[in-house]
Design an enzyme around this catalytic site. Structure first.
Site, mmCIF file in Angstrom:
data_model
loop_
_atom_site.group_PDB
_atom_site.id
_atom_site.type_symbol
_atom_site.label_atom_id
_atom_site.label_comp_id
_atom_site.label_asym_id
_atom_site.label_seq_id
_atom_site.Cartn_x
_atom_site.Cartn_y
_atom_site.Cartn_z
ATOM 1 N N LYS B 49 0.829 -1.200 0.000
ATOM 2 C CA LYS B 49 0.000 0.000 0.000
ATOM 3 C C LYS B 49 0.869 1.258 0.000
ATOM 4 O O LYS B 49 0.571 2.234 -0.687
ATOM 5 C CB LYS B 49 -0.938 -0.005 1.217
ATOM 6 C CG LYS B 49 -2.079 -1.020 1.080
ATOM 7 C CD LYS B 49 -2.861 -1.210 2.373
ATOM 8 C CE LYS B 49 -3.888 -2.336 2.233
ATOM 9 N NZ LYS B 49 -4.501 -2.732 3.524
ATOM 10 N N GLN B 93 -4.341 -1.285 9.750
ATOM 11 C CA GLN B 93 -4.173 -2.606 9.146
ATOM 12 C C GLN B 93 -4.730 -3.661 10.120
ATOM 13 O O GLN B 93 -4.361 -3.663 11.289
ATOM 14 C CB GLN B 93 -2.687 -2.871 8.862
ATOM 15 C CG GLN B 93 -2.413 -4.190 8.173
ATOM 16 C CD GLN B 93 -2.992 -4.262 6.766
ATOM 17 O OE1 GLN B 93 -2.975 -3.281 6.025
ATOM 18 N NE2 GLN B 93 -3.536 -5.407 6.409
ATOM 19 N N ASP B 116 -10.725 3.882 4.698
ATOM 20 C CA ASP B 116 -10.854 2.432 4.555
ATOM 21 C C ASP B 116 -12.297 1.981 4.811
ATOM 22 O O ASP B 116 -12.626 0.799 4.648
ATOM 23 C CB ASP B 116 -9.900 1.745 5.550
ATOM 24 C CG ASP B 116 -9.573 0.310 5.170
ATOM 25 O OD1 ASP B 116 -9.668 -0.033 3.972
ATOM 26 O OD2 ASP B 116 -9.236 -0.480 6.071
#
Lengths: 279, 279
Positions: B49, B93, B116
């Protein structure tokens, strides 16, 4: 399925809890109801809810705002109630009228006082199986299904309707009980075919007698959360009755459950805010 | 369906926008990535990413926390990033490990930086069709369907899987596009029969080759969002290919779209926070 009797039982339980809270803390659980304008149906609903509160030993505070109230003013009122330690639950009677941004208004209700289950937080909590208040009508539906021992795991539940306070949360609550859930709506092709496969049908769309008996799978459970003028539901009761194993009438099915859940959640909110252990 | 090419196009567009923002404001869009512990798969994802961010002209800030980090400490870090004006998007994450309350951590991310799409607010916004960021994988699925002109209105979409960041939001986004949506999951009885009726199948469950070609309705659109070791999806690609009208491969289908949406939303978040008009 007798919503009237079950609702009565839930309200009686709430009344017992409310009395216990009042005795042990000296504070009476309080529901604040905000009404914008004087729409006759809304006025009737609010009067009915306040009468039920009184019978259950819940204090009820009515904040009547003029029809000219702006969204900003309404948000101010709701934020004030959210911060008021004497208020444990907040109900914004809706629809509020076309000039009000209802979503913005709902979001001014603190999640811990959202006893009507209308905030985005409450919806996500219902969807994710997290603690929080449920939307009252879907919550009432789930209590009916539970009271009648309807096993939902692996069953196919078809929800007709996808509103933010009824269809969508009802589907999420059914999914949380491990039902396979289908959302149908006005754009659904071949509604009859899908409804025919349902073990549980939740009609929540507000179209009189949209669901006919011939579309009910024999032995299915039918929940009619529709309300249309003249006490007519979304399901054609007489024909559905011949095939359904369990069915809710209109009136006397889902309707009374909605207020019962509102009162029960108000008492729970008060207990939480007053630091009383849940039983 | 070629996710790799479409993702490349989306990232290129994001890069152009990022450059415009950097030029006009002097501020480079910034994504903060929080990584707890050193799980090899997570480390790889984060590295990937960050590399994509660099190529797209997005600044990337890595906050690596020890595996012993508590939920409270993680919340503190995320709250700090939420308040930091130099950070426009936040990615936690996950999975973070069993000792972390992930939901509590997600909720420390400010909705306007939730690129996200993991917060309760973002989920409700997706569900209600309100402005907000989408979960990246469901968002990528919707962009694929749009790019391939898949008309969803009135079509039956079957989502297999009901996780909070994939199955559930995917179903809500499909419902917002007027599809009739069925959620299936591990408790669903007769999955094959339901999948056979689907015009659009979204497999998002993480069970290798759970969906077989014989269960695909001829002409259906098949989205495989499953990922299993050895580059195997939830759909048996070879047999499904013979019946599907459109199908995503694994890898090269949904996977690259997820990161592309993350980058695009980071740039959008920066534009919003820097007061730049959306085009």
């Amino acid at each position: 399925m007798d919503g009237t009797s079950l609702a009565k039982r839930i309200v009686e339980e709430a009344a017992v809890k409310a009395a216990e809270i009042s005795q042990s803390t000296g504070t009476v659980p309080c529901l604040a109801t905000v009404l914008v304008g004087e729409d006759p149906a809304s006025v009737t609903y609010v009067r009915m809810k306040r009468a039920r509160c009184a019978k259950a030993g819940i204090q009820s505070r009515l904040i009547g705002l003029p029809a000219t109230t702006t969204t900003a003013e309404l948000i101010g009122t709701l934020a004030g109630l959210s911060a008021d330690p004497e208020v444990h639950g907040i109900l914004l009677q809706h629809p509020c009228g076309p000039h009000i941004d209802e979503r913005a208004a709902f979001e001014a209700i603190a999640p811990e006082k959202d006893v009507d289950g209308v905030t985005m937080h409450s919806f996500a909590a219902m969807s994710f199986g997290l603690p929080g208040f449920v939307s009252c009508t879907p919550g009432g539906i789930m209590r009916l299904l539970e009271a009648y021992d309807v096993d939902l795991a692996g069953k196919h539940a078809v929800v007709v309707g996808r509103s933010a306070i009824l269809g969508k949360p009802a589907g999420m609550l059914l999914l949380a009980q491990d039902a396979t859930v289908t959302y149908c709506h006005s754009r659904t092709a071949d509604l009859s075919r899908i409804v025919r496969e349902a073990d549980v049908v939740v009609a929540a769309v507000g179209r009189p007698r949209l669901i006919r008996g011939e579309d009910i799978k024999p032995g299915a459970v039918v929940i009619d959360a529709g309300y249309n003028p003249g006490n007519v539901g979304d399901v054609d009761f007489d024909t559905a009755l011949t095939r359904a194993r369990l069915i809710t009438p209109v009136p006397g099915g889902v309707g009374p459950m909605t207020i019962a859940v509102l009162l029960a959640q108000t008492v729970d909110a008060a207990a939480n805010q007053l630091g009383i252990q849940h039983r």
